[in-house]
Design a protein around this motif. Structure first.
Motif, PDB file in Angstrom:
ATOM      1  N   GLU A 165      15.275  12.255  -4.640  1.00 33.01           N
ATOM      2  CA  GLU A 165      14.647  13.584  -4.618  1.00 33.01           C
ATOM      3  C   GLU A 165      13.258  13.508  -3.994  1.00 33.01           C
ATOM      4  OE1 GLU A 165      14.726  15.152  -8.583  1.00 33.01           O
ATOM      5  OE2 GLU A 165      16.906  15.050  -8.692  1.00 33.01           O
ATOM      6  N   PHE A 166      12.519  12.428  -4.300  1.00 33.36           N
ATOM      7  CA  PHE A 166      11.188  12.288  -3.732  1.00 33.36           C
ATOM      8  C   PHE A 166      11.244  12.074  -2.223  1.00 33.36           C
ATOM      9  CE2 PHE A 166       7.479   9.950  -2.337  1.00 33.36           C
ATOM     10  CZ  PHE A 166       6.483  10.831  -2.718  1.00 33.36           C
ATOM     11  N   ALA A 194       0.831  -1.199   0.000  1.00 36.60           N
ATOM     12  CA  ALA A 194       0.000   0.000   0.000  1.00 36.60           C
ATOM     13  C   ALA A 194       0.871   1.257   0.000  1.00 36.60           C
ATOM     14  CB  ALA A 194      -0.938  -0.003   1.211  1.00 36.60           C
ATOM     15  N   VAL A 195       1.923   1.257   0.815  1.00 43.36           N
ATOM     16  CA  VAL A 195       2.840   2.405   0.855  1.00 43.36           C
ATOM     17  C   VAL A 195       3.527   2.576  -0.499  1.00 43.36           C
ATOM     18  CG1 VAL A 195       4.975   3.276   1.876  1.00 43.36           C
ATOM     19  CG2 VAL A 195       3.196   2.332   3.336  1.00 43.36           C
ATOM     20  N   ASN A 196       3.993   1.474  -1.078  1.00 42.03           N
ATOM     21  CA  ASN A 196       4.651   1.561  -2.385  1.00 42.03           C
ATOM     22  C   ASN A 196       3.705   2.116  -3.438  1.00 42.03           C
ATOM     23  OD1 ASN A 196       7.126   0.577  -1.549  1.00 42.03           O
ATOM     24  ND2 ASN A 196       6.626  -1.541  -2.032  1.00 42.03           N
ATOM     25  N   GLY A 197       2.460   1.682  -3.429  1.00 40.34           N
ATOM     26  CA  GLY A 197       1.474   2.184  -4.385  1.00 40.34           C
ATOM     27  C   GLY A 197       1.225   3.669  -4.200  1.00 40.34           C
ATOM     28  N   ARG A 198       1.139   4.083  -2.958  1.00 39.02           N
ATOM     29  CA  ARG A 198       0.914   5.504  -2.667  1.00 39.02           C
ATOM     30  C   ARG A 198       2.105   6.353  -3.113  1.00 39.02           C
ATOM     31  NH1 ARG A 198      -3.137   8.111   1.026  1.00 39.02           N
ATOM     32  NH2 ARG A 198      -2.366  10.215   0.960  1.00 39.02           N
ATOM     33  N   ILE A 199       3.307   5.869  -2.854  1.00 38.86           N
ATOM     34  CA  ILE A 199       4.512   6.594  -3.266  1.00 38.86           C
ATOM     35  C   ILE A 199       4.561   6.715  -4.785  1.00 38.86           C
ATOM     36  CG2 ILE A 199       7.025   6.423  -3.420  1.00 38.86           C
ATOM     37  CD1 ILE A 199       6.948   5.372  -0.513  1.00 38.86           C
ATOM     38  N   LYS A 200       4.274   5.610  -5.481  1.00 40.37           N
ATOM     39  CA  LYS A 200       4.285   5.667  -6.942  1.00 40.37           C
ATOM     40  C   LYS A 200       3.243   6.661  -7.453  1.00 40.37           C
ATOM     41  CE  LYS A 200       3.777   1.397  -8.147  1.00 40.37           C
ATOM     42  NZ  LYS A 200       3.743   0.117  -8.857  1.00 40.37           N
ATOM     43  N   GLN A 201       2.072   6.666  -6.844  1.00 34.57           N
ATOM     44  CA  GLN A 201       1.020   7.592  -7.260  1.00 34.57           C
ATOM     45  C   GLN A 201       1.446   9.035  -7.013  1.00 34.57           C
ATOM     46  OE1 GLN A 201      -2.629   7.300  -5.042  1.00 34.57           O
ATOM     47  NE2 GLN A 201      -3.805   8.263  -6.667  1.00 34.57           N
ATOM     48  N   GLU A 202       2.000   9.309  -5.841  1.00 34.60           N
ATOM     49  CA  GLU A 202       2.441  10.672  -5.540  1.00 34.60           C
ATOM     50  C   GLU A 202       3.595  11.098  -6.429  1.00 34.60           C
ATOM     51  OE1 GLU A 202       2.935  12.002  -1.554  1.00 34.60           O
ATOM     52  OE2 GLU A 202       1.298  10.752  -0.833  1.00 34.60           O
TER      53      GLU A 202
END
Length: 86
Positions: free
Chosen positions: A64-65, A37-45
């Motif tokens: 940078e992110f 879930a965290v990985n998906g959120r990071i990719k989306q952001e």
């Protein structure tokens, strides 16, 4: 580490490289729903908020992110402060 291909999670090399992390182990992506879930959120952001599509150096983008996420990005849960400000 994130991949959409479940086979990496059953890799012995993956398991050995991540054995010190309690939530990272060989198996399938569904074995780590919180991390996924965290990985998906990071990719989306990264794609939407961080304008990843405008990034000239994709290798530097994750670093940078992480800086953006920790130092600049306001979080509702932190009363609109970044983790560093909090």
């Amino acid at each position: 580490m994130h991949t959409g291909q479940g086979y990496v999670y059953s890799s012995r090399a993956f398991a050995k490289a991540h054995e010190q992390y309690a939530r990272c182990h060989a198996g399938t992506p569904t074995d780590n729903p919180v991390i996924e879930a965290v990985n998906g959120r990071i990719k989306q952001e990264m794609r939407l908020d961080f304008s990843l599509h405008l990034c000239g150096n994709l290798q530097a983008a994750p670093d940078e992110f992480v800086f953006y996420y920790n130092h600049i990005r306001p979080a509702l849960a932190l009363n609109y402060r970044s983790p560093v400000q909090f």
